[in-house]
Design an enzyme around this catalytic site. Structure first.
Site, PDB file in Angstrom:
ATOM      1  N   HIS A  21     -47.677  -7.375  13.746  1.00  0.00           N
ATOM      2  CA  HIS A  21     -48.931  -7.177  13.771  1.00  0.00           C
ATOM      3  C   HIS A  21     -49.553  -8.324  12.570  1.00  0.00           C
ATOM      4  O   HIS A  21     -50.223  -9.192  12.795  1.00  0.00           O
ATOM      5  CB  HIS A  21     -49.721  -6.065  13.681  1.00  0.00           C
ATOM      6  CG  HIS A  21     -49.475  -5.149  14.630  1.00  0.00           C
ATOM      7  ND1 HIS A  21     -50.693  -4.655  15.464  1.00  0.00           N
ATOM      8  CD2 HIS A  21     -48.293  -4.739  15.491  1.00  0.00           C
ATOM      9  CE1 HIS A  21     -50.092  -3.786  16.448  1.00  0.00           C
ATOM     10  NE2 HIS A  21     -48.942  -4.007  16.609  1.00  0.00           N
ATOM     11  N   ASP A  27     -57.470  -4.875  14.057  1.00  0.00           N
ATOM     12  CA  ASP A  27     -56.521  -4.474  14.852  1.00  0.00           C
ATOM     13  C   ASP A  27     -56.706  -3.142  15.722  1.00  0.00           C
ATOM     14  O   ASP A  27     -57.378  -2.299  15.111  1.00  0.00           O
ATOM     15  CB  ASP A  27     -55.201  -4.240  14.029  1.00  0.00           C
ATOM     16  CG  ASP A  27     -53.915  -4.598  14.787  1.00  0.00           C
ATOM     17  OD1 ASP A  27     -54.034  -4.199  16.134  1.00  0.00           O
ATOM     18  OD2 ASP A  27     -53.248  -5.010  13.865  1.00  0.00           O
TER      19      ASP A  27
HETATM   20  O1  LIG Z   1     -34.497  -9.948  12.203  1.00  0.00           O
HETATM   21  C1  LIG Z   1     -35.392 -10.234  12.798  1.00  0.00           C
HETATM   22  C2  LIG Z   1     -36.322  -9.351  13.246  1.00  0.00           C
HETATM   23  C3  LIG Z   1     -37.477  -9.536  13.796  1.00  0.00           C
HETATM   24  N1  LIG Z   1     -38.103 -11.034  13.528  1.00  0.00           N
HETATM   25  C4  LIG Z   1     -39.278 -11.354  13.877  1.00  0.00           C
HETATM   26  O2  LIG Z   1     -40.097  -9.940  13.874  1.00  0.00           O
HETATM   27  C5  LIG Z   1     -40.994 -10.228  15.164  1.00  0.00           C
HETATM   28  C6  LIG Z   1     -40.772  -9.252  15.803  1.00  0.00           C
HETATM   29  O3  LIG Z   1     -41.868  -8.925  16.571  1.00  0.00           O
HETATM   30  P1  LIG Z   1     -41.844  -8.032  18.149  1.00  0.00           P
HETATM   31  O4  LIG Z   1     -40.893  -8.703  18.949  1.00  0.00           O
HETATM   32  O5  LIG Z   1     -43.389  -7.988  18.516  1.00  0.00           O
HETATM   33  O6  LIG Z   1     -41.292  -6.595  17.835  1.00  0.00           O
HETATM   34  P2  LIG Z   1     -41.690  -5.381  16.635  1.00  0.00           P
HETATM   35  O7  LIG Z   1     -41.610  -5.728  15.408  1.00  0.00           O
HETATM   36  O8  LIG Z   1     -40.729  -4.352  17.075  1.00  0.00           O
HETATM   37  O9  LIG Z   1     -43.367  -5.169  17.107  1.00  0.00           O
HETATM   38  C7  LIG Z   1     -44.004  -3.934  17.430  1.00  0.00           C
HETATM   39  O10 LIG Z   1     -45.228  -4.498  17.671  1.00  0.00           O
HETATM   40  C8  LIG Z   1     -45.371  -5.334  18.938  1.00  0.00           C
HETATM   41  C9  LIG Z   1     -46.755  -5.967  18.909  1.00  0.00           C
HETATM   42  O11 LIG Z   1     -47.522  -5.136  19.027  1.00  0.00           O
HETATM   43  C10 LIG Z   1     -45.104  -4.392  20.025  1.00  0.00           C
HETATM   44  O12 LIG Z   1     -44.737  -5.310  21.361  1.00  0.00           O
HETATM   45  C11 LIG Z   1     -43.529  -3.839  19.708  1.00  0.00           C
HETATM   46  O13 LIG Z   1     -43.425  -2.863  20.957  1.00  0.00           O
HETATM   47  C12 LIG Z   1     -43.628  -3.067  18.366  1.00  0.00           C
HETATM   48  O14 LIG Z   1     -42.260  -2.520  18.285  1.00  0.00           O
HETATM   49  C13 LIG Z   1     -40.780 -11.489  15.828  1.00  0.00           C
HETATM   50  O15 LIG Z   1     -41.627 -12.566  15.278  1.00  0.00           O
HETATM   51  C14 LIG Z   1     -39.326 -11.831  15.181  1.00  0.00           C
HETATM   52  O16 LIG Z   1     -39.401 -13.349  15.179  1.00  0.00           O
HETATM   53  C15 LIG Z   1     -37.351 -11.987  12.702  1.00  0.00           C
HETATM   54  O17 LIG Z   1     -37.650 -12.989  12.277  1.00  0.00           O
HETATM   55  N2  LIG Z   1     -36.070 -11.439  12.135  1.00  0.00           N
END
Ligand SMILES: O=c1ccn([C@@H]2O[C@H](COP(=O)(O)OP(=O)(O)O[C@H]3O[C@H](CO)[C@@H](O)[C@H](O)[C@H]3O)[C@@H](O)[C@H]2O)c(=O)[nH]1
Length: 447
Positions: A20, A121
């Protein structure tokens, strides 16, 4: 930044999750480029990541004012857990509670900053109310996709998972069982997930684009009775925690692989697979024989099941990976993902088909959407949601061998449409925010 007449002062307030905070930050950067004055409010630990990202940004220093939200001290919740990133899952409700308890402090921040608009949010309806009480228009910004929000909104309105007006988007029984909203003291579910739309002033911003989700966006708009304004994909280019030796070694390794030969595996910033699931993924990799980069983090360090990786076949990253750089690399040909919305968006943005292993919340719906668009496959799941190595290998094989050309073509086409929309999206966001702000009648000075 050249301050211009009519500059709007916007306070942005994301939920405390990496998935977020970073879309909010990308939106903030876009608004600053359009001469808005932006304040971004979060906890100290999230602001540290934001500061790193701003310092590493290719565009140089970006003048966003960071405002710290003090969380009350609760037992078990030291300041390094004032974020969902790496938090042990059992502490999530405690974090939610502490966040809610910060409402009075946030009201004080609004009074100090006196913004023309609050962009808030969905996790904090209380923030929208606090802004409205001080005469500040609140605007909801959804960092999840339109499809999942439409799906949940439909369920809330019609009390049914199975009548959503698209056969492509259906939940499996185990997913329905898991779809239990997080219960937080003093928060009514209807308010928490759906009431937030009604608190938003005329419009709702959403991290989405029509080429992928147009029909679901329209349906969500009809359900929530708000105009939806897509922001485009908001890809966080400077979202890495600094490149370390492990990253350099991995990127060098990736550079030596053939084009499109490597599967990138990551389950986001706050989701963890169990030891048993890790074993099955490892089996699937073994059978499929594909190259891989596997980001294997665990809150309790319980990642012993992950294979060290045969030197020439795979790399295991224990920590944080530079996801955008990896997905943008020519050697990557597939992304095994939990289908968090940012990961799905980045997959399309970099033209990489998905192997979906969704777990909770919006993820199953996002996975169905990827399948409907023909840009991903899902790993087969049992009655209880479990999966095995053979199913993993079959899904990998479909993306890397059997359906390879079709998946790559379709995700490439979607990527092109997304880029076209991206260019226009920020102009529309600016127009809408200018219109509804307290300074709405003043002429907004465009570039
Ligand atoms: O080693 C890592 C792991 C993650 N990321 C970044 O972290 C973000 C991850 O975002 P997302 O894929 O949306 O996953 P979550 O962090 O799990 O997001 C939460 O928030 C999202 C948006 O509300 C929801 O869709 C998911 O279900 C919820 O778990 C992305 O930009 C990735 O590029 C990295 O750069 N490196």
């Amino acid at each position: 930044m050249n301050s211009k007449h009519g500059e709007l002062r916007v306070l942005m307030f994301p939920w405390l999750a990496h998935g977020h905070v970073f879309p909010f930050l990308e939106l903030a950067k876009g608004l600053v480029k359009k001469h808005f004055h932006v304040y971004l409010c979060s906890t100290s630990i999230n602001l540290d990541s934001v500061r790193n990202s701003l310092n590493n940004d290719n565009d140089g220093h970006i003048p966003i004012e960071l405002v710290e939200l003090p969380l009350p001290s609760l037992p078990d919740l030291p300041p390094h857990y004032h974020t969902t990133k790496n938090i042990p899952p059992h502490l999530m409700p405690t974090l939610m509670k502490a966040f809610q308890m910060s409402a009075p402090a946030f009201s004080g921040i609004i009074a100090d900053v006196k913004p023309d608009l609050l962009i808030y949010d969905g996790f904090q309806p209380w923030a929208a109310r606090a802004a409205a009480a001080q005469g500040i228009p609140p605007v909801l910004f959804c960092t999840s996709g339109s499809t999942s929000l439409a799906f949940f909104h439909h369920h809330h309105t019609h009390k049914s998972w199975d009548t959503f007006p698209s056969d492509a988007i259906r939940l499996k029984e185990h997913e329905k069982r898991a779809m239990i909203a997080i219960k937080v003291e003093n928060v009514d579910d209807g308010d928490f997930i759906f009431g937030i739309f009604k608190l938003s002033c005329e419009i709702v911003l959403i991290k989405s684009y029509r080429a992928f989700e147009g029909k679901y966006m329209d349906y969500l708009s009809s359900l929530c009775e708000r105009k939806l304004v897509p922001t485009g994909p908001l890809i966080a280019h400077g979202d890495d925690e600094g490149v370390d030796d492990q990253d350099l070694e991995m990127m060098r390794w990736l550079g030596e692989r053939e084009e499109g030969s490597t599967l990138y595996i990551s389950f986001g910033s706050e989701n963890y697979v169990s030891k048993e699931q890790m074993v099955e993924i490892a089996k699937g990799l073994e059978v499929s024989g594909v190259n891989f980069i596997w980001v294997a983090r665990s809150p309790v360090g319980d990642d012993a099941a992950v294979p060290e990786g045969r030197r020439e076949k795979g790399v295991v990253v224990r920590g944080w990976a530079p996801q955008a750089a990896i997905l943008g690399h020519r050697s990557v040909g597939g992304f095994m993902t939990h289908c968090g919305w940012s990961s799905v968006t980045e997959s399309v943005y970099y033209g990489v088909p998905m192997v979906a292993v969704a777990f909770k919340a919006d993820q199953p719906v996002n996975a169905r959407l990827a399948v409907e668009a023909g840009i991903g496959v899902e790993v087969e799941r049992g009655e209880d949601g479990g999966f095995d190595g053979e199913g993993v290998a079959r899904a990998i094989n479909e993306v890397f061998v059997e359906g390879r050309e079709g998946f790559r073509r379709r995700v490439g086409e979607l990527r092109e449409k997304m880029k076209v929309e991206e260019e226009e999206a920020m102009n529309q966001v600016v127009e809408e925010l200018s219109r509804i702000s307290n300074k709405g009648r003043r002429q907004y000075t465009k570039d």
